[in-house]
Motif scaffolding. Structure first.
Motif, mmCIF file in Angstrom:
data_model
loop_
_atom_site.group_PDB
_atom_site.id
_atom_site.type_symbol
_atom_site.label_atom_id
_atom_site.label_comp_id
_atom_site.label_asym_id
_atom_site.label_seq_id
_atom_site.Cartn_x
_atom_site.Cartn_y
_atom_site.Cartn_z
ATOM 1 N N SER A 1 53.764 91.044 125.243
ATOM 2 C CA SER A 1 53.648 92.212 124.361
ATOM 3 C C SER A 1 53.515 91.773 122.907
ATOM 4 N N ARG A 2 54.185 90.690 122.557
ATOM 5 C CA ARG A 2 54.075 90.165 121.193
ATOM 6 C C ARG A 2 52.669 89.630 120.937
ATOM 7 N N LYS A 3 52.098 88.980 121.956
ATOM 8 C CA LYS A 3 50.743 88.434 121.828
ATOM 9 C C LYS A 3 49.728 89.559 121.644
ATOM 10 N N GLU A 4 49.957 90.684 122.308
ATOM 11 C CA GLU A 4 49.053 91.830 122.192
ATOM 12 C C GLU A 4 49.288 92.629 120.922
ATOM 13 N N GLY A 5 50.312 92.229 120.162
ATOM 14 C CA GLY A 5 50.611 92.932 118.921
ATOM 15 C C GLY A 5 51.472 94.154 119.092
ATOM 16 N N LYS A 6 51.975 94.341 120.300
ATOM 17 C CA LYS A 6 52.845 95.489 120.566
ATOM 18 C C LYS A 6 54.277 95.121 120.233
ATOM 19 N N THR A 7 55.003 96.080 119.757
ATOM 20 C CA THR A 7 56.426 95.881 119.531
ATOM 21 C C THR A 7 57.149 97.012 120.229
ATOM 22 N N GLY A 8 58.411 96.852 120.383
ATOM 23 C CA GLY A 8 59.170 97.936 121.003
ATOM 24 C C GLY A 8 60.049 97.436 122.109
ATOM 25 N N THR B 1 57.622 79.983 119.946
ATOM 26 C CA THR B 1 58.811 80.484 120.611
ATOM 27 C C THR B 1 59.107 79.628 121.830
ATOM 28 N N ASP B 2 60.331 79.143 121.929
ATOM 29 C CA ASP B 2 60.748 78.349 123.081
ATOM 30 C C ASP B 2 61.012 79.306 124.243
ATOM 31 N N PRO B 3 60.209 79.239 125.328
ATOM 32 C CA PRO B 3 60.360 80.199 126.420
ATOM 33 C C PRO B 3 61.700 80.101 127.143
ATOM 34 N N VAL B 4 62.280 78.913 127.229
ATOM 35 C CA VAL B 4 63.578 78.763 127.902
ATOM 36 C C VAL B 4 64.668 79.424 127.072
ATOM 37 N N GLN C 1 61.234 86.798 133.741
ATOM 38 C CA GLN C 1 60.284 87.914 133.752
ATOM 39 C C GLN C 1 60.338 88.662 132.425
ATOM 40 N N LYS C 2 61.532 88.941 131.945
ATOM 41 C CA LYS C 2 61.677 89.679 130.684
ATOM 42 C C LYS C 2 61.143 88.870 129.508
ATOM 43 N N ALA C 3 61.373 87.562 129.509
ATOM 44 C CA ALA C 3 60.857 86.709 128.438
ATOM 45 C C ALA C 3 59.328 86.706 128.445
ATOM 46 N N GLU C 4 58.729 86.604 129.636
ATOM 47 C CA GLU C 4 57.269 86.618 129.740
ATOM 48 C C GLU C 4 56.700 87.957 129.281
ATOM 49 N N GLU C 5 57.347 89.048 129.655
ATOM 50 C CA GLU C 5 56.900 90.374 129.221
ATOM 51 C C GLU C 5 56.976 90.499 127.699
ATOM 52 N N PHE C 6 58.059 89.993 127.128
ATOM 53 C CA PHE C 6 58.235 90.056 125.685
ATOM 54 C C PHE C 6 57.145 89.264 124.971
ATOM 55 N N LEU C 7 56.889 88.036 125.434
ATOM 56 C CA LEU C 7 55.853 87.207 124.814
ATOM 57 C C LEU C 7 54.470 87.828 124.961
ATOM 58 N N LEU D 1 64.243 81.765 124.854
ATOM 59 C CA LEU D 1 64.003 83.205 124.883
ATOM 60 C C LEU D 1 64.515 83.818 126.183
ATOM 61 N N ALA D 2 64.296 83.144 127.299
ATOM 62 C CA ALA D 2 64.770 83.647 128.591
ATOM 63 C C ALA D 2 66.289 83.759 128.597
ATOM 64 N N GLU D 3 66.962 82.762 128.051
ATOM 65 C CA GLU D 3 68.426 82.813 127.989
ATOM 66 C C GLU D 3 68.897 83.956 127.088
ATOM 67 N N LEU D 4 68.206 84.176 125.981
ATOM 68 C CA LEU D 4 68.567 85.291 125.103
ATOM 69 C C LEU D 4 68.362 86.638 125.804
ATOM 70 N N MET D 5 67.290 86.726 126.579
ATOM 71 C CA MET D 5 67.042 87.971 127.313
ATOM 72 C C MET D 5 68.142 88.206 128.347
ATOM 73 N N ALA D 6 68.614 87.130 128.990
ATOM 74 C CA ALA D 6 69.704 87.260 129.956
ATOM 75 C C ALA D 6 70.978 87.722 129.261
#
Length: 135
Positions: free
Chosen positions: A126-133, A73-76, A118-124, A78-83
């Motif tokens: 949670s995804r790494k931990e296997g959590k969704t939502g 996942t490209d973090p930049v 911040q939102k992109a980092e939180e999403f990544l 992803l951050a733009e998508l979160m915005a």
């Protein structure tokens, strides 16, 4: 005759303990040829991170391999998508209550930009931990 306790200490260092189960040691090398300009570029990048060239190259190569394995996942991006997501939700929410002003749109855009990383980092995370939502 001197007793065993009175002998000078040995100058030979103690033997290295045998490797423990599960530990791995780097035993392989990879060689490559690069131009002088490429070396200068790589050396500058390694130095900027306070690392030796070999250490930096190893980390970059492994990060690339691991990113490809995990879908990368490209973090930049992803951050733009979160915005965009945040901005759309806020725009629709505000528009449903009445007309939007230029000032309110600017504030929503600034807020979306301020939280996107911040939102992109939180999403990544949670995804790494296997959590969704919801994030």
């Amino acid at each position: 005759m001197s007793s065993p306790e009175s002998r000078p200490p040995s100058l030979v260092p103690p033997a290295v303990p045998s490797s423990r189960a599960g530990e791995s040691f780097r035993a392989k090398s990879i060689a490559t040829r690069i131009t002088e300009a490429e070396f200068t570029e790589i050396e500058a990048a390694a130095s900027a991170e306070g690392k030796k060239v070999s250490e930096w190259l190893r980390e970059v190569a492994l990060a690339k391999c691991r990113a490809q394995q995990s879908g990368g996942t490209d973090p930049v991006l992803l951050a733009e998508l979160m915005a965009m997501r945040n901005l759309l939700v806020n725009l629709f929410s505000s528009a449903s209550k009445g007309p939007l002003t230029d000032e309110s749109i600017r504030k929503m855009t600034a807020y979306a930009d301020s939280i996107k990383l911040q939102k992109a980092e939180e999403f990544l995370a949670s995804r790494k931990e296997g959590k969704t939502g919801k994030i």
